[in-house]
Motif scaffolding. Structure first.
Motif, mmCIF file in Angstrom:
data_model
loop_
_atom_site.group_PDB
_atom_site.id
_atom_site.type_symbol
_atom_site.label_atom_id
_atom_site.label_comp_id
_atom_site.label_asym_id
_atom_site.label_seq_id
_atom_site.Cartn_x
_atom_site.Cartn_y
_atom_site.Cartn_z
ATOM 1 N N GLU A 255 0.798 -1.230 0.000
ATOM 2 C CA GLU A 255 0.000 0.000 0.000
ATOM 3 C C GLU A 255 0.839 1.293 0.000
ATOM 4 N N TYR A 256 1.899 1.311 0.830
ATOM 5 C CA TYR A 256 2.634 2.566 1.028
ATOM 6 C C TYR A 256 4.139 2.373 0.907
ATOM 7 N N VAL A 257 4.812 3.437 0.558
ATOM 8 C CA VAL A 257 6.273 3.442 0.507
ATOM 9 C C VAL A 257 6.819 4.671 1.218
ATOM 10 N N GLN A 258 8.060 4.526 1.663
ATOM 11 C CA GLN A 258 8.710 5.602 2.399
ATOM 12 C C GLN A 258 10.201 5.471 2.113
ATOM 13 N N GLY A 259 10.868 6.567 1.792
ATOM 14 C CA GLY A 259 12.302 6.460 1.526
ATOM 15 C C GLY A 259 12.877 7.666 0.805
ATOM 16 N N TYR A 260 14.200 7.614 0.643
ATOM 17 C CA TYR A 260 14.930 8.747 0.069
ATOM 18 C C TYR A 260 14.491 9.062 -1.359
ATOM 19 N N LEU A 261 13.947 8.065 -2.085
ATOM 20 C CA LEU A 261 13.491 8.317 -3.451
ATOM 21 C C LEU A 261 12.507 9.496 -3.472
ATOM 22 N N PHE A 262 11.696 9.592 -2.443
ATOM 23 C CA PHE A 262 10.704 10.678 -2.364
ATOM 24 C C PHE A 262 11.248 11.825 -1.530
ATOM 25 N N SER A 263 11.720 11.506 -0.355
ATOM 26 C CA SER A 263 12.335 12.512 0.503
ATOM 27 C C SER A 263 12.968 11.856 1.711
ATOM 28 N N ALA A 264 14.096 12.398 2.126
ATOM 29 C CA ALA A 264 14.676 12.034 3.418
ATOM 30 C C ALA A 264 13.822 12.713 4.500
ATOM 31 N N PRO A 265 14.000 12.377 5.753
ATOM 32 C CA PRO A 265 13.338 13.163 6.798
ATOM 33 C C PRO A 265 13.854 14.603 6.734
ATOM 34 N N VAL A 266 12.932 15.567 6.773
ATOM 35 C CA VAL A 266 13.325 16.976 6.594
ATOM 36 C C VAL A 266 12.715 17.850 7.692
ATOM 37 N N PRO A 267 13.332 19.038 7.935
ATOM 38 C CA PRO A 267 12.771 19.966 8.909
ATOM 39 C C PRO A 267 11.430 20.543 8.428
#
Ligand code: C2E
Ligand code: MG
Ligand code: MG
Ligand code: MG
Length: 278
Positions: A255-267
């Motif tokens: 269902e979902y993805v998370q990772g540097y391809l989209f964005s690193a954790p950011v302020p």
């Protein structure tokens, strides 16, 4: 940090303390003041639907802006905080800060509905004041409880089942959802999994890292996704860095993805930009 039990009256004397021990003591000493000195920061990493790549929410990830060390990774201080009671206050601060920020974003972007996912340690989960603290944060910030998710690790489920079920039931009455983080790496009994009201399984990034290059990683990931779906859970793939990895995940209906391809954790400022761009 924990000390070894020693015979009373004897002091074990080591002429050279291991430098790692000294480093840990230094970090622990500084960490005691980090909250009061406002040195902690929350970074936000988007969680995205695999189907049409929409941001559905963020994971809150803490950082420490140390006066001399610079930006310190949670890997370097969370384990230390977890050995003390510091994690309880740090965790509460992260949750409060993240909920406040989510509320601000909801006012700034009223047509967006975003959720926040917060990592939580075993000591926090077992804190008798946890529910009171959560309620205070929700009332204080005005953030809806059903848009708050808590990430626990697999190994935390090996704790006392009855205790956990009571805590999870209290979370469920508030419609707070649970995710299992880093799934596939910890010690957990698969036969345990179904008894817990878990909504999301997060496939550990070690599997995603090799999903395109190693058929075993791909097979294990597929198995985890099937397991989750059979238990009525949804799946978040962690650590997605390439479009090839995305294409490997597609046929599994993750269902979902998370990772540097989209964005690193950011302020906050950069995360605000991400929200406004979509
Ligand atoms: P986690 O909860 O599994 O968070 C995901 C970690 O993977 C984050 O590391 C994130 O920056 C990193 N990551 C995300 N996408 C990618 C990617 O595409 N490639 C790679 N190589 N890495 C990626 P981070 O922020 O350093 O956090 C490390 C761990 O520290 C977290 O792992 C979590 O266990 C812990 N942590 C962070 N914030 C908190 C907190 O507020 N409370 C507690 N108890 N633990 C926290
Ligand atoms: Mg997490
Ligand atoms: Mg994780
Ligand atoms: Mg991790």
């Amino acid at each position: 940090f924990s000390r070894q039990k020693r015979t009373p009256g004897y002091e074990v004397f080591q002429p050279l303390m291991h430098s790692k021990t000294i480093e840990r003591l230094n970090i622990e000493r500084d960490l005691i003041h980090a909250l009061r000195n406002e040195e902690l920061r929350v970074y936000y990493q988007p969680i995205i639907t695999l189907k049409n790549l929409q941001i559905v929410g963020f994971e809150a990830l803490v950082r420490w802006q140390h006066p001399t060390r610079g930006l310190v990774s949670p890997c370097q201080f969370i384990p230390i905080a977890e050995r003390t009671e510091l994690i309880v206050d740090i965790g509460e601060w992260v949750m409060k800060t993240a909920c406040q920020q989510m509320k601000n974003w909801s006012l700034q972007f009223p047509d967006r509905s975003l959720k926040i996912s917060v990592n939580i340690s075993l000591k926090q989960l077992k804190d008798p004041d946890l529910m009171a603290k959560i309620d205070r944060i929700l009332v204080g910030t005005g953030w809806d409880s059903h848009k708050l998710q808590l990430e626990i690790t697999e190994s935390m489920l090996m704790d006392d089942v009855d205790d956990l079920l009571k805590i999870f039931a209290q979370l469920a009455t508030r419609k707070i959802q649970l995710s299992i983080d880093d799934f596939g790496t910890g010690y957990s009994s698969l036969s345990y999994l179904h008894q817990f009201p878990v909504k999301y399984l997060k496939v550990d990034r070690s599997f995603i890292k090799n999903i395109y290059t190693h058929s075993e990683s791909k097979k294990i990931t597929e198995l985890i996704v099937m397991l989750a779906h059979n238990l009525d859970m949804e799946v978040i793939a962690e650590g997605v860095e390439t479009t090839q990895q995305i294409e490997c995940l597609r046929p599994f209906n993750c269902e979902y993805v998370q990772g540097y391809l989209f964005s690193a954790p950011v302020p906050v400022e950069a995360a605000t930009k991400l929200i406004s761009e979509i």
